[in-house]
Design a protein around this motif. Sequence first.
Motif, PDB file in Angstrom:
ATOM      1  N   UNK A  42     -17.510 -17.949   4.094  1.00 61.03           N
ATOM      2  CA  UNK A  42     -16.781 -16.707   4.346  1.00 61.03           C
ATOM      3  C   UNK A  42     -15.516 -16.717   3.499  1.00 61.03           C
ATOM      4  N   UNK A  43     -15.347 -15.699   2.669  1.00 63.12           N
ATOM      5  CA  UNK A  43     -14.192 -15.604   1.783  1.00 63.12           C
ATOM      6  C   UNK A  43     -13.128 -14.749   2.470  1.00 63.12           C
ATOM      7  N   UNK A  44     -11.954 -15.330   2.698  1.00 64.38           N
ATOM      8  CA  UNK A  44     -10.910 -14.662   3.477  1.00 64.38           C
ATOM      9  C   UNK A  44      -9.837 -14.033   2.586  1.00 64.38           C
ATOM     10  N   UNK A  45      -9.418 -12.837   2.986  1.00 62.85           N
ATOM     11  CA  UNK A  45      -8.308 -12.143   2.341  1.00 62.85           C
ATOM     12  C   UNK A  45      -7.292 -11.783   3.431  1.00 62.85           C
ATOM     13  N   UNK A  46      -6.501 -10.761   3.256  1.00 58.06           N
ATOM     14  CA  UNK A  46      -5.515 -10.389   4.271  1.00 58.06           C
ATOM     15  C   UNK A  46      -6.084  -9.265   5.136  1.00 58.06           C
ATOM     16  N   UNK A 114      -7.038   0.561   5.025  1.00 64.53           N
ATOM     17  CA  UNK A 114      -7.493  -0.014   6.296  1.00 64.53           C
ATOM     18  C   UNK A 114      -6.770  -1.311   6.641  1.00 64.53           C
ATOM     19  N   UNK A 115      -6.427  -2.093   5.634  1.00 69.76           N
ATOM     20  CA  UNK A 115      -5.748  -3.373   5.894  1.00 69.76           C
ATOM     21  C   UNK A 115      -4.237  -3.255   5.690  1.00 69.76           C
ATOM     22  N   UNK A 116      -3.771  -2.060   5.458  1.00 76.63           N
ATOM     23  CA  UNK A 116      -2.371  -1.800   5.118  1.00 76.63           C
ATOM     24  C   UNK A 116      -1.510  -1.772   6.390  1.00 76.63           C
ATOM     25  N   UNK A 117      -1.477  -2.912   7.065  1.00 73.38           N
ATOM     26  CA  UNK A 117      -0.715  -3.012   8.300  1.00 73.38           C
ATOM     27  C   UNK A 117      -0.183  -4.438   8.447  1.00 73.38           C
ATOM     28  N   UNK A 118       0.767  -4.595   9.329  1.00 73.02           N
ATOM     29  CA  UNK A 118       1.376  -5.894   9.566  1.00 73.02           C
ATOM     30  C   UNK A 118       2.741  -5.718  10.191  1.00 73.02           C
ATOM     31  N   UNK A 119       3.390  -6.824  10.486  1.00 74.16           N
ATOM     32  CA  UNK A 119       4.703  -6.767  11.129  1.00 74.16           C
ATOM     33  C   UNK A 119       5.779  -6.211  10.206  1.00 74.16           C
ATOM     34  N   UNK A 120       5.593  -6.367   8.890  1.00 75.83           N
ATOM     35  CA  UNK A 120       6.582  -5.877   7.923  1.00 75.83           C
ATOM     36  C   UNK A 120       5.883  -5.094   6.817  1.00 75.83           C
ATOM     37  N   UNK A 122       6.235  -5.612   3.746  1.00 75.97           N
ATOM     38  CA  UNK A 122       5.828  -6.583   2.737  1.00 75.97           C
ATOM     39  C   UNK A 122       4.437  -7.130   3.003  1.00 75.97           C
ATOM     40  N   UNK A 123       4.142  -7.439   4.267  1.00 77.32           N
ATOM     41  CA  UNK A 123       2.808  -7.935   4.620  1.00 77.32           C
ATOM     42  C   UNK A 123       1.766  -6.851   4.374  1.00 77.32           C
ATOM     43  N   UNK A 124       2.096  -5.623   4.754  1.00 77.20           N
ATOM     44  CA  UNK A 124       1.179  -4.506   4.562  1.00 77.20           C
ATOM     45  C   UNK A 124       0.892  -4.279   3.074  1.00 77.20           C
ATOM     46  N   UNK A 125       1.916  -4.397   2.250  1.00 77.75           N
ATOM     47  CA  UNK A 125       1.753  -4.220   0.804  1.00 77.75           C
ATOM     48  C   UNK A 125       0.862  -5.311   0.229  1.00 77.75           C
ATOM     49  N   UNK A 126       1.092  -6.550   0.634  1.00 75.39           N
ATOM     50  CA  UNK A 126       0.256  -7.659   0.163  1.00 75.39           C
ATOM     51  C   UNK A 126      -1.189  -7.490   0.608  1.00 75.39           C
ATOM     52  N   UNK A 127      -1.379  -6.997   1.832  1.00 74.40           N
ATOM     53  CA  UNK A 127      -2.730  -6.770   2.337  1.00 74.40           C
ATOM     54  C   UNK A 127      -3.446  -5.720   1.503  1.00 74.40           C
ATOM     55  N   UNK A 128      -2.731  -4.619   1.229  1.00 69.76           N
ATOM     56  CA  UNK A 128      -3.319  -3.559   0.408  1.00 69.76           C
ATOM     57  C   UNK A 128      -3.682  -4.081  -0.980  1.00 69.76           C
ATOM     58  N   UNK A 129      -2.793  -4.870  -1.568  1.00 68.28           N
ATOM     59  CA  UNK A 129      -3.052  -5.426  -2.897  1.00 68.28           C
ATOM     60  C   UNK A 129      -4.234  -6.390  -2.898  1.00 68.28           C
ATOM     61  N   UNK A 130      -4.486  -7.044  -1.765  1.00 66.76           N
ATOM     62  CA  UNK A 130      -5.581  -8.015  -1.704  1.00 66.76           C
ATOM     63  C   UNK A 130      -6.949  -7.353  -1.689  1.00 66.76           C
ATOM     64  N   UNK A 131      -7.003  -6.013  -1.591  1.00 68.37           N
ATOM     65  CA  UNK A 131      -8.297  -5.328  -1.644  1.00 68.37           C
ATOM     66  C   UNK A 131      -8.749  -5.076  -3.073  1.00 68.37           C
ATOM     67  N   UNK A 132      -7.888  -5.402  -4.055  1.00 70.20           N
ATOM     68  CA  UNK A 132      -8.225  -5.138  -5.453  1.00 70.20           C
ATOM     69  C   UNK A 132      -8.843  -6.347  -6.152  1.00 70.20           C
ATOM     70  N   UNK A 133      -9.602  -7.132  -5.413  1.00 68.94           N
ATOM     71  CA  UNK A 133     -10.437  -8.167  -6.015  1.00 68.94           C
ATOM     72  C   UNK A 133     -11.816  -7.570  -6.259  1.00 68.94           C
ATOM     73  N   UNK A 134     -12.435  -7.934  -7.380  1.00 68.77           N
ATOM     74  CA  UNK A 134     -13.745  -7.376  -7.702  1.00 68.77           C
ATOM     75  C   UNK A 134     -14.804  -7.745  -6.670  1.00 68.77           C
ATOM     76  N   UNK A 135     -14.573  -8.812  -5.910  1.00 67.33           N
ATOM     77  CA  UNK A 135     -15.512  -9.170  -4.854  1.00 67.33           C
ATOM     78  C   UNK A 135     -15.588  -8.093  -3.780  1.00 67.33           C
TER      79      UNK A 135
END
Length: 308
Positions: A42-46, A114-120, A122-135
Amino acid sequence: MISEKLFQGYDEKFISNQTVPLPNLSTKQNDDLVLGEKGNKVIKYINYSLQQSASHKFPFYTATNIDGIQFKKVPRKDNWRKDTRLSQEFQWGKELYSAPKSDFDKGHMTKREDVQWGETPGIALNAANSTFYYTNAVPQHKNLNRDIWRSLEDYILHTETKRNELRICVFTGPVLSSSNPYFVTPINGKQIQIPSLFWKVVIFQKEDGNLYRVGFMMSQNKLLQENHIIEELESDDQLFMQFKDADTYQVNISLIEDITGIEIPKAIDSYTDTRNTKLVLEEIDIDPDLESDSIEYELGFCIKNIQL
């Protein structure tokens, strides 16, 4: 650079007092998995995870947690790249999406917002950016990726989940099948097959405390044909071929399981359809030339029973 510590992936305990495990792959699919750095399947992202097919180089599915309370509005930064934690040979990248006749989008399986959430933020931004993997991408015709399928995703996130401050789990994927049509342009001298069908399952909790689920499926076959992007493949797979002319609509979860070979987590089905498959397709097939102002009406018909 996103910190690896944030890559916690999909949480099966996300919905209070409930467990929603990952979908179960078939034995054949498990044998076709791409392994991560530590041999993990299982490949994990944010806020989401996925399982990647080695032979198709697309995900079997992505599993996403969506929090309607902690959603944050952050800027979009398109930065598509391959995941360095996986072997590069099992991921499609620019070589596919920039090839001649690649008139399709990099279709997010897990939607950025959909993953653009979090306590801050910054976390939400990182989560959104983590969806831009070709996988997390599969070729999708722009008329579906930007219109009706996007409208469905927006309905789930904004109309239901955010408005009602829900926590939900969403599974999304392409149908990886030997019946898929070939892309007209060989990549590195090899022909590849483009998924025609996509599916989505939403699992949510109602006020009675029980888990419910609802499923959707779409086809881009007709659109790809009209743009001369694919070459049809003759197949004896009658179940698969019944969906050639479909667009986006609600379906029984059992139908998704039959077509994909993937077992979806158990929950109460909030929608059942006793009509035969062909009849369902004929009644809710959406015209590829549908005007944008008609999409909301058509979508309302397709999702009339979701009511999270």
